[in-house]
Design a protein around this motif. Sequence first.
Motif, mmCIF file in Angstrom:
data_model
loop_
_atom_site.group_PDB
_atom_site.id
_atom_site.type_symbol
_atom_site.label_atom_id
_atom_site.label_comp_id
_atom_site.label_asym_id
_atom_site.label_seq_id
_atom_site.Cartn_x
_atom_site.Cartn_y
_atom_site.Cartn_z
ATOM 1 N N VAL A 1 0.877 -1.166 0.000
ATOM 2 C CA VAL A 1 0.000 0.000 0.000
ATOM 3 C C VAL A 1 0.915 1.216 0.000
ATOM 4 O O VAL A 1 1.669 1.435 0.933
ATOM 5 C CB VAL A 1 -0.922 0.022 1.235
ATOM 6 C CG1 VAL A 1 -1.736 1.301 1.268
ATOM 7 C CG2 VAL A 1 -1.816 -1.195 1.243
ATOM 8 N N HIS A 2 0.861 1.987 -1.071
ATOM 9 C CA HIS A 2 1.669 3.191 -1.167
ATOM 10 C C HIS A 2 0.845 4.358 -0.642
ATOM 11 O O HIS A 2 -0.270 4.597 -1.102
ATOM 12 C CB HIS A 2 2.086 3.436 -2.621
ATOM 13 C CG HIS A 2 2.903 2.318 -3.173
ATOM 14 N ND1 HIS A 2 4.233 2.161 -2.874
ATOM 15 C CD2 HIS A 2 2.567 1.287 -3.971
ATOM 16 C CE1 HIS A 2 4.687 1.093 -3.477
ATOM 17 N NE2 HIS A 2 3.693 0.542 -4.147
ATOM 18 N N ALA A 3 1.372 5.062 0.331
ATOM 19 C CA ALA A 3 0.628 6.143 0.970
ATOM 20 C C ALA A 3 1.588 7.267 1.322
ATOM 21 O O ALA A 3 2.799 7.075 1.430
ATOM 22 C CB ALA A 3 -0.065 5.636 2.228
ATOM 23 N N THR B 1 -3.520 7.603 -0.734
ATOM 24 C CA THR B 1 -3.055 6.296 -1.173
ATOM 25 C C THR B 1 -3.291 6.256 -2.678
ATOM 26 O O THR B 1 -3.696 7.257 -3.265
ATOM 27 C CB THR B 1 -3.831 5.144 -0.492
ATOM 28 O OG1 THR B 1 -5.185 5.153 -0.945
ATOM 29 C CG2 THR B 1 -3.782 5.237 1.019
#
Length: 48
Positions: free
Chosen positions: A11-13, A32
Motif C-alpha cells: 500500500v503506497h501512501a 493512497t
Amino acid sequence: MCGNNNATNCVHAGAKTGTTEHFNDAWTVGFTTNLVAAVWVGNNDNAP
C-alpha cells in the motif's frame, strides 16, 4: 506497507501537513493510490 516481500501486497501512501503564517490554521492531506483525504482546522475569523 508490504507483506511477504510481495509487491502486489504493498500500500503506497503519503501525507503532507502545514500551517498558516501565524499558526492560526493547520491542515493535513493524506493519500493512497485509491483515496485522498484532507483535513483543515482553524477559525474563519483568524482567531488563534
